[in-house]
Design a protein around this motif. Structure first.
Motif, PDB file in Angstrom:
ATOM      1  N   UNK A  42       0.832  -1.207   0.000  1.00 61.44           N
ATOM      2  CA  UNK A  42       0.000   0.000   0.000  1.00 61.44           C
ATOM      3  C   UNK A  42       0.862   1.251   0.000  1.00 61.44           C
ATOM      4  N   UNK A  43       1.900   1.234   0.802  1.00 57.53           N
ATOM      5  CA  UNK A  43       2.789   2.402   0.870  1.00 57.53           C
ATOM      6  C   UNK A  43       3.478   2.628  -0.474  1.00 57.53           C
ATOM      7  N   UNK A  44       3.915   1.538  -1.100  1.00 59.70           N
ATOM      8  CA  UNK A  44       4.570   1.627  -2.412  1.00 59.70           C
ATOM      9  C   UNK A  44       3.638   2.266  -3.443  1.00 59.70           C
ATOM     10  N   UNK A  45       2.395   1.787  -3.486  1.00 54.45           N
ATOM     11  CA  UNK A  45       1.479   2.332  -4.495  1.00 54.45           C
ATOM     12  C   UNK A  45       0.941   3.700  -4.097  1.00 54.45           C
ATOM     13  N   UNK A  46       0.963   4.012  -2.818  1.00 49.22           N
ATOM     14  CA  UNK A  46       0.641   5.371  -2.391  1.00 49.22           C
ATOM     15  C   UNK A  46       1.703   6.333  -2.930  1.00 49.22           C
ATOM     16  N   UNK A  47       2.967   5.943  -2.775  1.00 46.22           N
ATOM     17  CA  UNK A  47       4.055   6.791  -3.260  1.00 46.22           C
ATOM     18  C   UNK A  47       3.930   7.006  -4.759  1.00 46.22           C
ATOM     19  N   UNK A  48       3.671   5.907  -5.501  1.00 48.68           N
ATOM     20  CA  UNK A  48       3.534   6.024  -6.956  1.00 48.68           C
ATOM     21  C   UNK A  48       2.332   6.911  -7.298  1.00 48.68           C
ATOM     22  N   UNK A  49       1.217   6.690  -6.586  1.00 50.01           N
ATOM     23  CA  UNK A  49       0.016   7.499  -6.820  1.00 50.01           C
ATOM     24  C   UNK A  49       0.268   8.971  -6.549  1.00 50.01           C
ATOM     25  N   UNK A  50       0.988   9.258  -5.489  1.00 51.14           N
ATOM     26  CA  UNK A  50       1.273  10.657  -5.134  1.00 51.14           C
ATOM     27  C   UNK A  50       2.153  11.318  -6.187  1.00 51.14           C
ATOM     28  N   UNK A  51       3.116  10.545  -6.694  1.00 44.19           N
ATOM     29  CA  UNK A  51       3.978  11.115  -7.742  1.00 44.19           C
ATOM     30  C   UNK A  51       3.156  11.400  -8.993  1.00 44.19           C
ATOM     31  N   UNK A  52       2.277  10.455  -9.347  1.00 43.17           N
ATOM     32  CA  UNK A  52       1.405  10.670 -10.509  1.00 43.17           C
ATOM     33  C   UNK A  52       0.537  11.911 -10.272  1.00 43.17           C
ATOM     34  N   UNK A  53      -0.035  12.008  -9.090  1.00 44.69           N
ATOM     35  CA  UNK A  53      -0.902  13.147  -8.762  1.00 44.69           C
ATOM     36  C   UNK A  53      -0.169  14.479  -8.904  1.00 44.69           C
ATOM     37  N   UNK A  54       1.117  14.472  -8.574  1.00 42.01           N
ATOM     38  CA  UNK A  54       1.864  15.728  -8.646  1.00 42.01           C
ATOM     39  C   UNK A  54       1.931  16.258 -10.078  1.00 42.01           C
ATOM     40  N   UNK A  82       8.777   8.167  -3.245  1.00 41.52           N
ATOM     41  CA  UNK A  82       8.236   9.048  -2.199  1.00 41.52           C
ATOM     42  C   UNK A  82       9.019  10.359  -2.141  1.00 41.52           C
ATOM     43  N   UNK A  83      10.320  10.245  -2.244  1.00 40.44           N
ATOM     44  CA  UNK A  83      11.169  11.436  -2.198  1.00 40.44           C
ATOM     45  C   UNK A  83      10.763  12.432  -3.295  1.00 40.44           C
ATOM     46  N   UNK A  84      10.597  11.921  -4.505  1.00 43.58           N
ATOM     47  CA  UNK A  84      10.231  12.814  -5.614  1.00 43.58           C
ATOM     48  C   UNK A  84       8.788  13.298  -5.489  1.00 43.58           C
ATOM     49  N   UNK A  85       7.925  12.446  -4.957  1.00 46.62           N
ATOM     50  CA  UNK A  85       6.527  12.860  -4.775  1.00 46.62           C
ATOM     51  C   UNK A  85       6.449  14.040  -3.804  1.00 46.62           C
ATOM     52  N   UNK A  86       7.198  13.945  -2.704  1.00 49.78           N
ATOM     53  CA  UNK A  86       7.180  15.033  -1.712  1.00 49.78           C
ATOM     54  C   UNK A  86       7.719  16.309  -2.336  1.00 49.78           C
ATOM     55  N   UNK A  87       8.820  16.152  -3.083  1.00 52.49           N
ATOM     56  CA  UNK A  87       9.432  17.342  -3.693  1.00 52.49           C
ATOM     57  C   UNK A  87       8.494  18.046  -4.651  1.00 52.49           C
ATOM     58  N   UNK A  88       7.848  17.235  -5.491  1.00 47.92           N
ATOM     59  CA  UNK A  88       6.970  17.838  -6.495  1.00 47.92           C
ATOM     60  C   UNK A  88       5.683  18.391  -5.874  1.00 47.92           C
ATOM     61  N   UNK A  92       6.076  21.775  -4.259  1.00 47.87           N
ATOM     62  CA  UNK A  92       6.000  22.940  -5.169  1.00 47.87           C
ATOM     63  C   UNK A  92       4.557  23.267  -5.510  1.00 47.87           C
ATOM     64  N   UNK A  93       3.719  22.235  -5.463  1.00 45.94           N
ATOM     65  CA  UNK A  93       2.326  22.454  -5.821  1.00 45.94           C
ATOM     66  C   UNK A  93       1.522  23.023  -4.644  1.00 45.94           C
ATOM     67  N   UNK A  94       1.858  22.585  -3.447  1.00 49.32           N
ATOM     68  CA  UNK A  94       1.075  23.027  -2.278  1.00 49.32           C
ATOM     69  C   UNK A  94       1.580  24.363  -1.745  1.00 49.32           C
TER      70      UNK A  94
END
Lengths: 311, 261
Positions: free
Chosen positions: B156-168, B248-254, B257-259
């Motif tokens: 779940x955490x893995x696909x959350x990270x992927x989902x968050x990166x996609x969302x960004x 996750x690292x890239x998802x947070x970074x991106x 910038x959006x938030x």
């Protein structure tokens, strides 16, 4: 001189799309006072406020200095957020859960122990006059109640600084009065208040000092009553009649009266209400209105345009 | 938090974000708890009663066991991916939830990481739901398989990270269709969930090894059957942890910038 809760020197913000939202603004806010940012939508008020708690990154310039209760939001957003309460423009409540749960969820963000949080929530619901609504669904609340709930939420951690972004936009007069009363009560407790509004009335009611902003820059700054006293004649006669407009365009009526023409009305300003009352007699009755000038008139005079013509 | 500190600790902050999602999710526990139990039930009824009898068993297990243990991870994948794509996007763009959260003493990393931890928890819950169903049918034992929700959490955490990166990257909510139909649906088919990867042509086997779902499925199946442990599973675990951390690292970074503009 009182301690300064906020000191900002030469702050700028240019968004990624090139919009210069805030352009070289400086101000300071003494502890326990209410400071208001006034201006039309797009003036940069919200951007300015958001830069103070790290929700917007200011431009990195050497001349900029920002101090919010001893911290710089660019590097220390958490201590600032811990000390301040924010009422954002939108009521972003959790519609899935009821009023009490909204506040309880928020108390966790401040790390409040459950017991303390519950006591604080009861206190806040009482203060914002929402006691009977503790179990109500968020979507069943009126706009005014939602707003009060967002304010209660912002007060969760007993903030030293309260940031209100258009707290009463779109609310009815009773709720506005109630919110203003609450803000005054908080001020008496020593809370510093930062306010954005495009209601002149609101600034006049609760702000000790204001900045009038337009297009990202400061237009005027001062105490609202003083600004009015210094910036504009105390009385205005509004004439909603063609004759008024022509008589204004024909030239100065007297040295004691200054006049301005709008699209469908003429405005005659003066220090002497009796001169305006005499003038009013020259126009059809019911088409004139004599009133004290307000900050909106001042804004119009300072910027050369109406307050809300830029949406 | 101690009274002397200037703001709550990282653990308290992440916990508070997790708690926010927990409360809003469990408010509708009946309607939210229905799908994780019902979906495997429908799937197993259809496949198990209907189709599985036409399919020969594998060497180590029955086909029904293979299929059921694959479902443990697809279920947690989908719930975490939904939570961190549509869910995150709605909170970001429509509900403005993060504006409220970021006004409290939380950073963007706290909010994003807390969200992924919550999605991981949902992944664990969905895996557990599947486990309850398939063990009730006697396909696997319940107690020996209790490691599976933990794998479900990591998945779940893995696909959350992927989902968050996609969302960004997403500006329009319909663009998530590319992610779900373009990436998740093929993974559901080709990552060893409904047939072994060994049956794929050689080049596609390599592709399958790169796809993220393959590895949690392998781990989850062994955990569920409580047999077949082998050292190479450590590589699968390493893949899950490493990819989750990097993404996750890239998802947070991106998202930062959006938030925070």
């Amino acid at each position: 001189m009182a301690n300064q809760a906020i000191q900002v020197e030469r702050i700028y913000k240019t968004y990624a799309d090139g919009t210069a939202a805030v352009n070289d603004v400086s101000f300071s806010v003494p502890e326990g006072s209410c400071f208001g940012f006034l201006g039309p939508n797009g003036a940069g008020k919200t951007t300015l406020m958001k830069m103070l708690f790290g929700m917007v990154r200011r431009d990195g310039r050497a001349e900029t200095r920002v101090d919010v209760m001893g911290f710089d939001p660019a590097f220390q957003e958490l201590p600032i957020k811990h000390l301040c309460g924010v009422v954002p423009q939108d009521d972003n409540l959790d519609s899935e859960v009821n009023v009490g749960a909204n506040l309880f969820i928020y108390s966790k963000f401040y790390g409040l122990p459950a017991k303390e949080a519950r006591a604080r929530i009861a206190e806040l619901l009482d203060f914002m006059e929402l006691k009977e609504k503790a179990k109500a669904k968020v979507n069943d609340l009126s706009g005014g109640m939602k707003r009060r709930l967002v304010i209660a939420r912002a007060l969760m951690n007993r903030p030293r600084l309260l940031i209100l972004d258009e707290p009463t936009t779109g609310l009815d007069p009773q709720v506005r009065q109630l919110i203003w009363d609450k803000v005054r009560a908080l001020k008496r407790e020593g809370v510093t208040v930062l306010l954005t509004t495009h209601y002149m009335e609101e600034a006049y009611q609760i702000a000790d000092s204001i900045i009038i902003m337009d297009k990202g820059s400061r237009v005027l700054e001062g105490e609202p009553h003083e600004l009015l006293a210094e910036g504009i004649e105390p009385w205005v006669l509004e004439v909603l009649d063609k004759e008024g407009i022509t008589s204004c365009q024909d030239g100065p009526l007297s040295e004691r009266i200054r006049c301005e023409v709008g699209e469908s009305r003429a405005q005659f300003f003066s220090d002497h209400p009796e001169s305006l009352r005499d003038l009013a007699a020259a126009f059809p009755s019911g088409r004139t209105h004599l009133r004290p000038t307000n900050l909106e008139d001042l804004f119009l005079r300072s910027t050369g345009r109406k307050l809300n013509d830029q949406q | 938090m101690t009274s002397s500190s200037l703001y709550p600790s990282l653990a308290s902050r992440l916990g508070s974000v997790w708690y926010r999602h927990f409360r809003t999710y469990t408010k509708d526990i009946v309607s939210n708890g229905f799908p994780p139990f019902m979906e495997p039930l429908i799937f197993l009824a259809g496949m198990g009663l209907g189709m599985a009898r036409y399919i020969p068993n594998l060497v180590e297990m029955s086909y029904l066991q293979f299929l059921a243990t694959g479902l443990l991870m697809t279920s947690s994948m989908f719930t975490a991916a939904f939570e961190c794509t549509f869910g995150t996007f709605i909170r970001l763009e429509f509900d403005k939830t993060y504006d409220g959260m970021l006004a409290a003493p939380l950073t963007v990393s706290d909010v994003v990481l807390g969200e992924a931890l919550w999605a991981g928890t949902k992944g664990a819950f969905f895996s557990l739901a599947v486990l309850i169903i398939i063990s009730a049918f006697g396909i696997v034992g319940f107690l020996p398989a209790l490691l599976t929700p933990i794998i479900g959490f990591l998945n779940g955490f893995l696909f959350a990270a992927i989902g968050l990166l996609v969302t960004s990257f997403v500006k329009n909510i319909n663009h998530f269709n590319f992610f779900f139909t373009g990436l998740l649906s093929p993974m559901f088919m080709f990552c060893g969930t409904i047939f072994p990867i060994a049956n794929l042509p050689a080049p596609l086997r390599v592709v399958a090894e790169f796809l993220p779902l393959t590895h949690p499925v392998r781990l989850g199946r062994v955990a569920a059957l409580a047999r077949g442990w082998k050292p190479s599973l450590l590589l699968d675990l390493a893949y899950v942890l490493a990819v989750a951390a990097v993404v996750m690292y890239f998802a947070v970074r991106r998202l930062s910038k959006r938030m925070v503009k």
